[in-house]
Design an enzyme around this catalytic site. Structure first.
Site, PDB file in Angstrom:
ATOM      1  N   SER A  33      25.032 -30.836 -69.779  1.00 13.46           N
ATOM      2  CA  SER A  33      24.065 -31.808 -70.297  1.00 13.46           C
ATOM      3  C   SER A  33      24.199 -33.241 -69.781  1.00 13.46           C
ATOM      4  O   SER A  33      23.394 -34.088 -70.170  1.00 13.46           O
ATOM      5  CB  SER A  33      24.160 -31.841 -71.829  1.00 13.46           C
ATOM      6  OG  SER A  33      25.419 -32.340 -72.241  1.00 13.46           O
ATOM      7  N   THR A  88      15.720 -30.622 -74.615  1.00 14.90           N
ATOM      8  CA  THR A  88      15.780 -32.081 -74.563  1.00 14.90           C
ATOM      9  C   THR A  88      14.413 -32.679 -74.280  1.00 14.90           C
ATOM     10  O   THR A  88      13.553 -32.032 -73.667  1.00 14.90           O
ATOM     11  CB  THR A  88      16.763 -32.516 -73.444  1.00 14.90           C
ATOM     12  OG1 THR A  88      16.684 -33.931 -73.253  1.00 14.90           O
ATOM     13  CG2 THR A  88      16.414 -31.852 -72.124  1.00 14.90           C
ATOM     14  N   ASP A  89      14.234 -33.937 -74.681  1.00 16.00           N
ATOM     15  CA  ASP A  89      12.988 -34.637 -74.347  1.00 16.00           C
ATOM     16  C   ASP A  89      12.930 -35.043 -72.880  1.00 16.00           C
ATOM     17  O   ASP A  89      11.867 -35.418 -72.374  1.00 16.00           O
ATOM     18  CB  ASP A  89      12.788 -35.865 -75.245  1.00 16.00           C
ATOM     19  CG  ASP A  89      13.892 -36.906 -75.126  1.00 16.00           C
ATOM     20  OD1 ASP A  89      14.888 -36.676 -74.403  1.00 16.00           O
ATOM     21  OD2 ASP A  89      13.769 -37.961 -75.783  1.00 16.00           O
ATOM     22  N   GLU A  90      14.044 -34.927 -72.168  1.00 17.50           N
ATOM     23  CA  GLU A  90      14.064 -35.332 -70.760  1.00 17.50           C
ATOM     24  C   GLU A  90      13.188 -34.430 -69.884  1.00 17.50           C
ATOM     25  O   GLU A  90      12.843 -34.808 -68.763  1.00 17.50           O
ATOM     26  CB  GLU A  90      15.495 -35.382 -70.234  1.00 17.50           C
ATOM     27  CG  GLU A  90      16.329 -36.460 -70.910  1.00 17.50           C
ATOM     28  CD  GLU A  90      17.669 -36.686 -70.248  1.00 17.50           C
ATOM     29  OE1 GLU A  90      17.729 -36.668 -69.001  1.00 17.50           O
ATOM     30  OE2 GLU A  90      18.663 -36.882 -70.974  1.00 17.50           O
ATOM     31  N   TYR A 103      19.563 -32.125 -64.123  1.00 20.66           N
ATOM     32  CA  TYR A 103      19.766 -31.707 -65.509  1.00 20.66           C
ATOM     33  C   TYR A 103      18.445 -31.380 -66.197  1.00 20.66           C
ATOM     34  O   TYR A 103      18.249 -30.278 -66.723  1.00 20.66           O
ATOM     35  CB  TYR A 103      20.500 -32.792 -66.300  1.00 20.66           C
ATOM     36  CG  TYR A 103      20.357 -32.619 -67.796  1.00 20.66           C
ATOM     37  CD1 TYR A 103      20.823 -31.471 -68.432  1.00 20.66           C
ATOM     38  CD2 TYR A 103      19.741 -33.599 -68.582  1.00 20.66           C
ATOM     39  CE1 TYR A 103      20.676 -31.290 -69.796  1.00 20.66           C
ATOM     40  CE2 TYR A 103      19.593 -33.436 -69.948  1.00 20.66           C
ATOM     41  CZ  TYR A 103      20.064 -32.290 -70.551  1.00 20.66           C
ATOM     42  OH  TYR A 103      19.906 -32.122 -71.903  1.00 20.66           O
ATOM     43  N   LYS A 124      16.842 -27.738 -67.571  1.00 20.83           N
ATOM     44  CA  LYS A 124      16.434 -27.505 -68.958  1.00 20.83           C
ATOM     45  C   LYS A 124      14.954 -27.139 -69.035  1.00 20.83           C
ATOM     46  O   LYS A 124      14.561 -26.285 -69.844  1.00 20.83           O
ATOM     47  CB  LYS A 124      16.732 -28.728 -69.818  1.00 20.83           C
ATOM     48  CG  LYS A 124      18.208 -28.968 -70.074  1.00 20.83           C
ATOM     49  CD  LYS A 124      18.876 -27.815 -70.821  1.00 20.83           C
ATOM     50  CE  LYS A 124      18.421 -27.724 -72.258  1.00 20.83           C
ATOM     51  NZ  LYS A 124      19.143 -26.651 -73.007  1.00 20.83           N
ATOM     52  N   ASP A 162      22.115 -49.271 -60.913  1.00 24.52           N
ATOM     53  CA  ASP A 162      21.354 -48.291 -61.681  1.00 24.52           C
ATOM     54  C   ASP A 162      21.549 -46.885 -61.133  1.00 24.52           C
ATOM     55  O   ASP A 162      21.849 -46.684 -59.954  1.00 24.52           O
ATOM     56  CB  ASP A 162      19.868 -48.654 -61.661  1.00 24.52           C
ATOM     57  CG  ASP A 162      19.125 -48.159 -62.885  1.00 24.52           C
ATOM     58  OD1 ASP A 162      19.738 -47.455 -63.707  1.00 24.52           O
ATOM     59  OD2 ASP A 162      17.930 -48.491 -63.022  1.00 24.52           O
ATOM     60  N   HIS A 193      16.538 -43.054 -62.599  1.00 23.62           N
ATOM     61  CA  HIS A 193      16.786 -43.340 -64.008  1.00 23.62           C
ATOM     62  C   HIS A 193      15.460 -43.492 -64.764  1.00 23.62           C
ATOM     63  O   HIS A 193      14.683 -44.399 -64.498  1.00 23.62           O
ATOM     64  CB  HIS A 193      17.608 -44.632 -64.125  1.00 23.62           C
ATOM     65  CG  HIS A 193      18.303 -44.790 -65.440  1.00 23.62           C
ATOM     66  ND1 HIS A 193      19.115 -45.854 -65.725  1.00 23.62           N
ATOM     67  CD2 HIS A 193      18.304 -44.012 -66.546  1.00 23.62           C
ATOM     68  CE1 HIS A 193      19.591 -45.736 -66.946  1.00 23.62           C
ATOM     69  NE2 HIS A 193      19.111 -44.620 -67.471  1.00 23.62           N
TER      70      HIS A 193
END
Length: 349
Positions: free
Chosen positions: A83, A130-132, A157, A161, A287, A291
């Site tokens: 994760s 996940t909301d990602e 990641y 998912k 960063d 992102h």
């Protein structure tokens, strides 16, 4: 119910295990005990007759068949996953293997078991995601992720998912497997492995180290207290509509910089420095690639259909979390000693 929980020695999984046992459910905890897992997370219930542990990898089909046959669960809560976004950027293969192939093996094992039991209507396969998977939002408070938001994952990641979510839906549509899905916002709280933003900030602050924040700290996340999340997950597996997904959010949006400053203020109050504020240790770092700017969940569906709301504000939850880390140094020291305190454990994400 008898629940088979994968990843039950991890951060969110262990919260589910502890809460489920406290409510009288039987729990079979299936965990491979990779780096982020810790059986100390479930020590409070390990002696309960309602608890059983199976050391197994979700990619091991033979082990999964044995576990299903031996324990005969009423429902599966599938939380086991790689994760950490930074780790997925550095080494994506493990995310493909665990999150995609592992979910495939879980679905196949659950389908074979469910079919062999005569396809009981009460059986559930609850996939926790996940909301990602939805990608990144603009900086507009009126725009949030809903269950109908198109998928747009940006990292290895979140892509892995998203793939697992699609597999779960396919097994429902193609084979009739009774599934429910949930997509959650950023979790925080007790027993959080010390490589994620909140524990990194707390532990670096206490150690007098820099508090690293990616970019300018303007990235926004919706923060969900892990014990609230566990409560929502148990509600969904019991009462969620088959084939339906539910977004679970904390309704607590903060920029990373705001979150870190809040943590520093709590620490200033609970364990003051000899001089100055912990906020003096804030450091901005380069960063992360790709992102995402903002995540925010609209929890209208779970609120309307299942009458669920988070019980704490982010300020209340963060205060509880800081106090837990102050009171449980033995737990996090052991993890730091086991894994070292290198670049990975010193970088916020």
């Amino acid at each position: 119910m008898k629940l088979l929980v994968t990843g039950g020695a991890g951060f969110i999984g262990s919260a589910v295990v502890r809460l489920a046992v406290s409510r009288g459910h039987s729990v079979v905890n299936v965990d491979a005990l990779t780096y982020a897992a810790c059986l100390d997370n479930v020590a409070s219930v390990a002696g309960s007759p309602l608890y059983a542990f199976e050391h197994a990898d979700i990619c091991d089909a033979a082990a999964l068949k044995r576990i299903f046959d031996a324990h005969k669960p009423d429902a599966v809560m599938h939380l086991a996953a790689e994760s950490h976004v930074d780790r997925s950027i550095d080494g994506p293969r493990a995310f493909i293997e665990t999150n995609i192939m592992g979910t495939y093996e879980m679905l196949q094992a659950a389908r074979a078991y469910w079919t062999g039991q005569g396809k009981p209507e009460s059986f559930r396969f609850h996939h926790i995601s996940t909301d990602e998977v939805f990608g990144s939002l603009p900086n507009d408070p009126s725009v949030k992720f809903t269950e109908d938001t198109p998928y747009d994952p940006r990292s290895p990641y979140s892509s892995s998912k998203a793939s697992s979510d699609h597999l779960v839906r396919a097994w429902h549509e193609t084979y009739g497997l009774p599934v429910v899905l949930t997509n959650c916002s950023n979790n925080y709280g007790p027993f959080h492995f010390p490589e994620k933003l909140v524990p990194v900030i707390i532990l670096n602050a206490l150690a007098g180290k820099p508090l690293p924040i990616y970019g300018d700290g303007s990235n926004v996340r919706d923060w969900l207290f892990v014990e609230d999340h566990a409560d929502a997950l148990l509600l969904v597996v019991e009462k969620g509509e088959l084939g339906r997904s539910y977004n679970i959010g904390g309704e607590n949006e903060k920029t990373n910089l705001e979150l870190v400053r809040t943590l520093c203020a709590i620490l200033d109050q609970k364990r003051p420095k000899a001089s100055g504020s912990y906020a003096d240790q804030i450091t901005f770092v380069t960063d992360r690639p790709g992102h995402d700017a903002r995540y925010a969940i609209d929890p209208a569906r779970i609120r309307a259909e299942l009458d669920w709301r988070p019980s704490v504000t982010v300020e209340e939850g963060l205060e509880k979390t800081v106090q837990w880390y102050l009171d449980n140094e033995t737990w996090w020291r052991a993890l730091q000693d086991r894994h070292g305190v290198g670049e990975r454990l010193g970088k916020a994400s």
